[in-house]
Design a protein around this motif. Structure first.
Motif, PDB file in Angstrom:
ATOM      1  N   ASP A 536       0.853  -1.188   0.000  1.00 16.78           N
ATOM      2  CA  ASP A 536       0.000   0.000   0.000  1.00 16.78           C
ATOM      3  C   ASP A 536       0.895   1.246   0.000  1.00 16.78           C
ATOM      4  OD1 ASP A 536       1.029   0.095   2.526  1.00 16.78           O
ATOM      5  OD2 ASP A 536      -0.887  -0.017   3.588  1.00 16.78           O
ATOM      6  N   ASP A 537       0.325   2.397   0.363  1.00 19.31           N
ATOM      7  CA  ASP A 537       1.093   3.648   0.307  1.00 19.31           C
ATOM      8  C   ASP A 537       1.606   4.056   1.687  1.00 19.31           C
ATOM      9  OD1 ASP A 537      -1.411   4.132   1.263  1.00 19.31           O
ATOM     10  OD2 ASP A 537      -1.749   5.960   0.079  1.00 19.31           O
ATOM     11  N   THR A 538       1.995   3.060   2.513  1.00 20.22           N
ATOM     12  CA  THR A 538       2.570   3.354   3.828  1.00 20.22           C
ATOM     13  C   THR A 538       3.778   4.271   3.711  1.00 20.22           C
ATOM     14  OG1 THR A 538       1.821   1.231   4.739  1.00 20.22           O
ATOM     15  CG2 THR A 538       3.629   2.327   5.873  1.00 20.22           C
ATOM     16  N   ALA A 539       4.659   3.994   2.747  1.00 22.90           N
ATOM     17  CA  ALA A 539       5.887   4.785   2.598  1.00 22.90           C
ATOM     18  C   ALA A 539       5.580   6.245   2.274  1.00 22.90           C
ATOM     19  CB  ALA A 539       6.765   4.168   1.508  1.00 22.90           C
ATOM     20  N   ASP A 540       4.646   6.489   1.379  1.00 17.91           N
ATOM     21  CA  ASP A 540       4.310   7.864   1.006  1.00 17.91           C
ATOM     22  C   ASP A 540       3.735   8.627   2.186  1.00 17.91           C
ATOM     23  OD1 ASP A 540       5.159   7.375  -1.573  1.00 17.91           O
ATOM     24  OD2 ASP A 540       3.157   6.799  -2.289  1.00 17.91           O
ATOM     25  N   ILE A 541       2.866   7.985   2.939  1.00 18.72           N
ATOM     26  CA  ILE A 541       2.252   8.660   4.089  1.00 18.72           C
ATOM     27  C   ILE A 541       3.313   8.986   5.130  1.00 18.72           C
ATOM     28  CG2 ILE A 541       0.657   8.326   6.021  1.00 18.72           C
ATOM     29  CD1 ILE A 541      -1.089   6.672   4.128  1.00 18.72           C
ATOM     30  N   ALA A 542       4.254   8.061   5.359  1.00 19.59           N
ATOM     31  CA  ALA A 542       5.314   8.312   6.337  1.00 19.59           C
ATOM     32  C   ALA A 542       6.178   9.494   5.905  1.00 19.59           C
ATOM     33  CB  ALA A 542       6.160   7.055   6.504  1.00 19.59           C
ATOM     34  N   ARG A 543       6.509   9.579   4.620  1.00 22.67           N
ATOM     35  CA  ARG A 543       7.319  10.709   4.132  1.00 22.67           C
ATOM     36  C   ARG A 543       6.558  12.026   4.293  1.00 22.67           C
ATOM     37  NH1 ARG A 543       8.367   6.944  -0.221  1.00 22.67           N
ATOM     38  NH2 ARG A 543      10.486   6.087  -0.032  1.00 22.67           N
ATOM     39  N   GLN A 544       5.255  11.993   4.033  1.00 21.51           N
ATOM     40  CA  GLN A 544       4.438  13.206   4.169  1.00 21.51           C
ATOM     41  C   GLN A 544       4.441  13.725   5.604  1.00 21.51           C
ATOM     42  OE1 GLN A 544       0.565  12.142   2.682  1.00 21.51           O
ATOM     43  NE2 GLN A 544       1.354  11.629   0.615  1.00 21.51           N
ATOM     44  N   HIS A 545       4.664  12.825   6.561  1.00 23.06           N
ATOM     45  CA  HIS A 545       4.686  13.233   7.971  1.00 23.06           C
ATOM     46  C   HIS A 545       6.103  13.505   8.466  1.00 23.06           C
ATOM     47  CE1 HIS A 545       0.556  11.730   7.909  1.00 23.06           C
ATOM     48  NE2 HIS A 545       0.356  12.363   9.056  1.00 23.06           N
ATOM     49  N   GLY A 546       7.054  13.611   7.547  1.00 18.71           N
ATOM     50  CA  GLY A 546       8.407  14.019   7.919  1.00 18.71           C
ATOM     51  C   GLY A 546       9.302  12.911   8.406  1.00 18.71           C
ATOM     52  N   ALA A 547       8.918  11.682   8.235  1.00 22.82           N
ATOM     53  CA  ALA A 547       9.751  10.572   8.701  1.00 22.82           C
ATOM     54  C   ALA A 547      10.756  10.170   7.640  1.00 22.82           C
ATOM     55  CB  ALA A 547       8.877   9.374   9.065  1.00 22.82           C
ATOM     56  N   TYR A 548      11.898   9.659   8.082  1.00 22.09           N
ATOM     57  CA  TYR A 548      12.810   8.981   7.166  1.00 22.09           C
ATOM     58  C   TYR A 548      12.178   7.630   6.818  1.00 22.09           C
ATOM     59  CZ  TYR A 548      16.544  12.266   8.393  1.00 22.09           C
ATOM     60  OH  TYR A 548      17.298  13.396   8.579  1.00 22.09           O
ATOM     61  N   VAL A 549      12.283   7.236   5.556  1.00 25.65           N
ATOM     62  CA  VAL A 549      11.640   5.993   5.121  1.00 25.65           C
ATOM     63  C   VAL A 549      12.657   5.129   4.378  1.00 25.65           C
ATOM     64  CG1 VAL A 549       9.833   4.934   3.713  1.00 25.65           C
ATOM     65  CG2 VAL A 549       9.377   7.079   4.949  1.00 25.65           C
ATOM     66  N   CYS A 550      12.836   3.914   4.882  1.00 25.83           N
ATOM     67  CA  CYS A 550      13.664   2.907   4.198  1.00 25.83           C
ATOM     68  C   CYS A 550      12.729   1.785   3.768  1.00 25.83           C
ATOM     69  CB  CYS A 550      14.741   2.363   5.134  1.00 25.83           C
ATOM     70  SG  CYS A 550      15.731   1.033   4.409  1.00 25.83           S
ATOM     71  N   VAL A 551      12.752   1.450   2.497  1.00 27.11           N
ATOM     72  CA  VAL A 551      11.837   0.445   1.961  1.00 27.11           C
ATOM     73  C   VAL A 551      12.606  -0.842   1.681  1.00 27.11           C
ATOM     74  CG1 VAL A 551      10.226  -0.139   0.116  1.00 27.11           C
ATOM     75  CG2 VAL A 551      10.365   2.231   0.959  1.00 27.11           C
ATOM     76  N   ALA A 552      12.239  -1.904   2.379  1.00 23.20           N
ATOM     77  CA  ALA A 552      12.789  -3.231   2.080  1.00 23.20           C
ATOM     78  C   ALA A 552      12.039  -3.789   0.878  1.00 23.20           C
ATOM     79  CB  ALA A 552      12.638  -4.163   3.279  1.00 23.20           C
ATOM     80  N   PRO A 553      12.729  -4.342  -0.112  1.00 26.15           N
ATOM     81  CA  PRO A 553      12.054  -4.758  -1.348  1.00 26.15           C
ATOM     82  C   PRO A 553      11.139  -5.966  -1.190  1.00 26.15           C
ATOM     83  CG  PRO A 553      14.380  -5.355  -1.397  1.00 26.15           C
ATOM     84  CD  PRO A 553      14.191  -4.496  -0.188  1.00 26.15           C
ATOM     85  N   SER A 554      11.235  -6.697  -0.084  1.00 26.69           N
ATOM     86  CA  SER A 554      10.353  -7.854   0.116  1.00 26.69           C
ATOM     87  C   SER A 554       9.956  -7.944   1.581  1.00 26.69           C
ATOM     88  CB  SER A 554      11.044  -9.155  -0.322  1.00 26.69           C
ATOM     89  OG  SER A 554      12.215  -9.380   0.424  1.00 26.69           O
ATOM     90  N   ASN A 555       8.812  -8.549   1.815  1.00 24.98           N
ATOM     91  CA  ASN A 555       8.299  -8.687   3.171  1.00 24.98           C
ATOM     92  C   ASN A 555       8.989  -9.853   3.871  1.00 24.98           C
ATOM     93  OD1 ASN A 555       5.785 -10.307   4.770  1.00 24.98           O
ATOM     94  ND2 ASN A 555       6.225  -8.212   5.381  1.00 24.98           N
ATOM     95  N   ARG A 556       9.630  -9.569   5.018  1.00 19.89           N
ATOM     96  CA  ARG A 556      10.329 -10.618   5.770  1.00 19.89           C
ATOM     97  C   ARG A 556       9.808 -10.789   7.180  1.00 19.89           C
ATOM     98  NH1 ARG A 556      16.377  -8.808   5.628  1.00 19.89           N
ATOM     99  NH2 ARG A 556      15.363  -6.795   5.991  1.00 19.89           N
ATOM    100  N   GLY A 557       9.198  -9.759   7.726  1.00 19.61           N
ATOM    101  CA  GLY A 557       8.711  -9.836   9.089  1.00 19.61           C
ATOM    102  C   GLY A 557       9.204  -8.678   9.922  1.00 19.61           C
ATOM    103  N   GLN A 558       8.524  -8.436  11.043  1.00 16.76           N
ATOM    104  CA  GLN A 558       8.841  -7.286  11.881  1.00 16.76           C
ATOM    105  C   GLN A 558      10.270  -7.345  12.413  1.00 16.76           C
ATOM    106  OE1 GLN A 558       7.029  -7.031  15.792  1.00 16.76           O
ATOM    107  NE2 GLN A 558       6.521  -4.868  15.439  1.00 16.76           N
ATOM    108  N   GLY A 559      10.717  -8.539  12.797  1.00 17.54           N
ATOM    109  CA  GLY A 559      12.068  -8.658  13.336  1.00 17.54           C
ATOM    110  C   GLY A 559      13.125  -8.245  12.340  1.00 17.54           C
ATOM    111  N   ALA A 560      12.949  -8.632  11.088  1.00 12.69           N
ATOM    112  CA  ALA A 560      13.909  -8.262  10.051  1.00 12.69           C
ATOM    113  C   ALA A 560      13.904  -6.758   9.821  1.00 12.69           C
ATOM    114  CB  ALA A 560      13.586  -9.009   8.761  1.00 12.69           C
ATOM    115  N   ALA A 561      12.714  -6.165   9.794  1.00 15.26           N
ATOM    116  CA  ALA A 561      12.619  -4.717   9.571  1.00 15.26           C
ATOM    117  C   ALA A 561      13.256  -3.945  10.717  1.00 15.26           C
ATOM    118  CB  ALA A 561      11.156  -4.323   9.399  1.00 15.26           C
ATOM    119  N   LEU A 562      13.028  -4.388  11.950  1.00 10.83           N
ATOM    120  CA  LEU A 562      13.614  -3.685  13.095  1.00 10.83           C
ATOM    121  C   LEU A 562      15.131  -3.826  13.108  1.00 10.83           C
ATOM    122  CD1 LEU A 562      11.047  -4.487  15.924  1.00 10.83           C
ATOM    123  CD2 LEU A 562      11.438  -2.300  14.801  1.00 10.83           C
ATOM    124  N   ARG A 563      15.643  -5.018  12.792  1.00 13.49           N
ATOM    125  CA  ARG A 563      17.105  -5.178  12.761  1.00 13.49           C
ATOM    126  C   ARG A 563      17.727  -4.226  11.745  1.00 13.49           C
ATOM    127  NH1 ARG A 563      20.530 -10.510  10.918  1.00 13.49           N
ATOM    128  NH2 ARG A 563      19.800  -9.779   8.870  1.00 13.49           N
TER     129      ARG A 563
END
Length: 745
Positions: A536-563
């Motif tokens: 979805d457009d999670t990344a765009d909304i986060a950028r609109q709110h001033g956050a830094y956004v790093c996009v992982a190209p595939s879904n791996r799970g919360q633990g992978a994203a946090l690491r």
């Protein structure tokens, strides 16, 4: 130091590490047993097996099937070779149970748990050191399970082979014949063929019965040829007499002159046990004295037993059921009327030397006088008496789980494993009930180690459904990390970075970012949203709110994203990392409170606790899980913890990158236990947890989530507290100068 990761020769060990641990411990126990009792443990039945190897008389107390295995081994290498082979078979059985469970898609850790009893139970190891038929019988039981379960629904040919196998079990231990009941039940219900393909059910059932019948008829024919009478074991009369003598109300039985001689002298309520009447009394050649002309002890004992069964069926049944229930006691104990438990326990002196046949058998077939090595015997006995056995209550729980799956609890209703859970549960119950109908002995409970843990593992897998856990992550940075970092760049972060892992959180992340403080304790706060392969457009909304956004190209799970977020924050100069969820469950206004113990150098890791604070629980099951896992973590780490899965936490950036993180999911306990293992100071604070602000939880069904969460917690503890060299833990994550040292894993 060489790492296991990526080294092919260690790949199997790393993949099946829990089974490998159990195998190593099982091998150690069996090595100690082999050294401790030389040339083997020789029990009364052992002498009977050994003396019958050449004669193969079918009218002895035990069937002759084991003699066909025993004879060649004794001829090749004597009794030491017999016990070595039996110990190796015991280890092989553990691997075979594990492999069968995995073939049935049971989770790896659960398959290892199913194999653990046969590998680690001291009573199993002790019986393998005996010259007894149990190990051969267990081998047949495991082969029986493989033939029925490993390759789908059996056809009539495989069913016929299974019948032959049940016949071989009968030839080793007569009680093995009752397994045919479990086979028939399974062949009728498996695949629901009885509803649509009834002739297939008939064919395979008849084939199984015919296969058993071939072996049984051959054995009975041999018995007839050798003894001149019909039968299949010499034990049937005395064991049946022993069972009925314990409950016989002789005043109400129509006894004649001969059968009255078999009525126990002890009054009801003071009777001896089955073992005493069957062996001590019946086995005495001078008992019960002169018999009426034209009668035999065998004939009169059989007649007496039939009278008791006919006139007191409820008493006999109740006595058998009480003995059956003993096998599910939490500890290994025995009543004065039972076969002494000490027979199946390791002793510090060589057992059964009061019987002169013991030493004679050791010298004749083992090549030396029987003796004990004191130190390994003491170690084995201490292990056995202080928890080195499988609790009967645990086995009973396994049966209940299997039956729950058969009944269709949880996801089992649509699972194809219901019949697979039924077979070992039914086979074990029928076999142990059949044994208890004659006599209770802890020796006869050992087949439960083969059947019940496997039944419970299959049942739990059916109830929970397919394992949703993902493979462990490789070292940071893996391929996905590298692509994400390359696209993200290397910005300079504020001292405090809030890392949020987000997957399809477009509906809820906006308010979370709006309410995030931009400063705390006089320091700037940056927000880093790691979008985990969202669609979805999670990344765009986060950028609109001033956050830094790093996009992982595939879904791996919360633990992978946090690491990934931890490493990006540390590499960008952040001093402190805070985590929170993208669904609005946590109160971001508590950020200053969360960081205060770290900023005042009272802690390195601070986590909130809903139990110390406030919680709006949406699931009673998860409410229970939070408390259960807190207790488990407290026991494992020896540190009182109240909440191991609270997502609002703060830690030093260097600590976040120093903890070994392998789990793409269920990562909260891995981070907490890992931080404690490397010496971090951990503080819990009262915090608030609300219901999700948007969307639904991605954690999956509660039972599945709980099982995987528990797996991660225990495996992390094993990895960090047990398997890691002590010097690595002592080095911790700080240098001797008390400066933080970053490490990449």
């Amino acid at each position: 130091m060489t790492r296991w990761v990526g080294i092919p020769r260690f790949g199997v060990l790393r993949k099946h590490w829990l089974l490998a641990i159990f195998l190593v411990v099982g091998l150690l126990l069996r090595t100690l047993a082999t050294v401790a009792y030389w040339p083997a443990i020789i029990y009364t039945d052992s002498v009977q097996y050994l003396t019958n190897m050449g004669k193969l008389s079918p009218d002895q107390l035990n069937p002759i099937g084991y003699d066909f295995v025993l004879g060649p081994l004794v001829w090749i290498g004597g009794l030491p070779l017999v016990v070595i082979v039996q110990h190796l078979v015991g280890l092989f059985l553990g691997v075979a149970i594990y492999a069968l469970a995995r073939r049935l898609t049971v989770y790896r850790w659960l398959a290892a748990v199913a194999a653990a009893p046969i590998l680690l139970d001291a009573y199993q190891v002790q019986i393998e050191q005996n010259i007894m038929a149990e190990t051969t019988f267990d081998m047949i039981l495991v082969a029986f399970l493989w033939l029925l379960l490993a390759k789908g629904v059996p056809g009539w040919r495989r069913a016929g082979v299974i019948g032959l196998l049940v016949g071989s079990a009968f030839a080793v231990r007569a009680i093995g014949m009752v397994l045919l009941i479990a086979v028939v039940i399974y062949l009728v219900v498996v695949g629901n063929a009885w509803r649509t393909r009834r002739m297939d059910v008939v064919r395979r059932t008849v084939a199984a019965i015919a296969g058993f019948g071939i072996v049984f008829a051959a054995y009975v024919g041999y018995y007839r040829a050798e003894t001149g009478r019909w039968g299949f074991t010499g034990a049937e009369n005395q064991i049946l007499y022993g069972r009925t003598a314990t409950v016989a109300n002789c005043d109400k039985l129509p006894l004649n002159e001969g059968t009255r001689l078999f009525c126990p002298k002890e009054p009801l309520g003071q009777r001896l046990g089955v073992d005493k009447y069957a062996h001590n009394h019946y086995g005495d050649p001078n008992w019960p004295g002169p018999l009426p002309p034209g009668t035999t002890k065998r004939q009169l004992a059989t007649e007496f037993a039939h009278l008791v069964i006919t006139h007191q069926p409820l008493d006999v049944t109740w006595a058998a059921l009480k003995d059956f229930a003993k096998g599910f006691a939490p500890t290994r104990t025995s009543s004065p009327d039972d076969v002494p438990l000490s027979r199946w326990q390791f002793q510090t002196v060589y057992p059964n030397l009061s019987d002169p046949n013991t030493a004679m058998a050791a010298v004749k077939w083992g090549g030396s006088e029987p003796h004990v090595a004191h130190v390994p015997a003491v170690v084995l006995r201490a292990y056995q008496l202080h928890g080195g056995y499988t609790s009967g209550t645990y086995l009973g729980l396994c049966v209940l789980i299997a039956l729950a799956a058969v009944a269709g609890l949880g996801r089992a209703r649509t699972s194809r494993l219901r019949s697979a859970a039924l077979l070992p549960a039914a086979a074990g119950l029928i076999l142990l009930l059949g044994s208890a109908a004659f006599e209770f002995s802890w020796r006869y409970q050992l087949p439960g180690l083969v059947f019940f843990p496997l039944a419970g593992a299959i049942g739990l897998r059916a109830v929970l459904g397919k394992d949703q856990a993902r493979p462990a992550m490789a070292d940071y940075p893996d391929v996905v990390d590298s692509k994400a970092v390359q696209a993200f760049g290397t910005p300079d972060f504020a001292p405090i970075v809030v890392v949020i892992a987000a997957y399809n959180e477009a509906g809820g992340i906006g308010p979370v970012l709006t309410n995030m403080p931009r400063a705390c304790a006089g320091m700037s706060v940056d927000v880093l949203v790691v979008v985990d392969g969202a669609t979805d457009d999670t990344a765009d909304i986060a950028r609109q709110h001033g956050a830094y956004v790093c996009v992982a190209p595939s879904n791996r799970g919360q633990g992978a994203a946090l690491r990934l977020g931890y490493h990006l924050a540390a590499q960008g100069g952040a001093e402190y990392v805070v985590t929170t969820d993208a669904d609005g469950q946590y109160d971001n206004s508590e950020l200053a409170v969360l960081l205060e113990p770290i900023l005042t150098d009272r802690a390195d890791f601070v986590t909130g606790s809903r139990r110390l604070g406030a919680e709006d629980a949406e699931s009673r099951l998860r409410w229970i899980g939070v408390r259960v896992f807190a207790v488990i973590a407290s026991i494992l780490t020896r540190r009182k913890l109240t909440d191991t899965s609270f997502g609002f936490r703060a830690l030093r950036a260097e600590l976040a990158t120093a903890v070994t993180l392998r789990e793409p999911q269920y990562q909260s306990s891995e981070l907490l236990v890992g931080a404690l293992a490397i010496g971090a100071r951990v503080v819990e604070l009262p915090m608030t947890m609300r219901r999700r602000g948007d969307g639904t939880s991605k954690k999956g069904p509660g039972l599945v989530y709980g099982a995987n969460y528990g797996r991660v917690m225990t495996t992390t503890w094993l990895r960090e507290y047990v398997l890691r060299p002590r010097r690595r833990k002592q080095r911790a994550w700080r240098t001797p100068a008390d400066r933080t040292a970053r490490t990449s894993r």
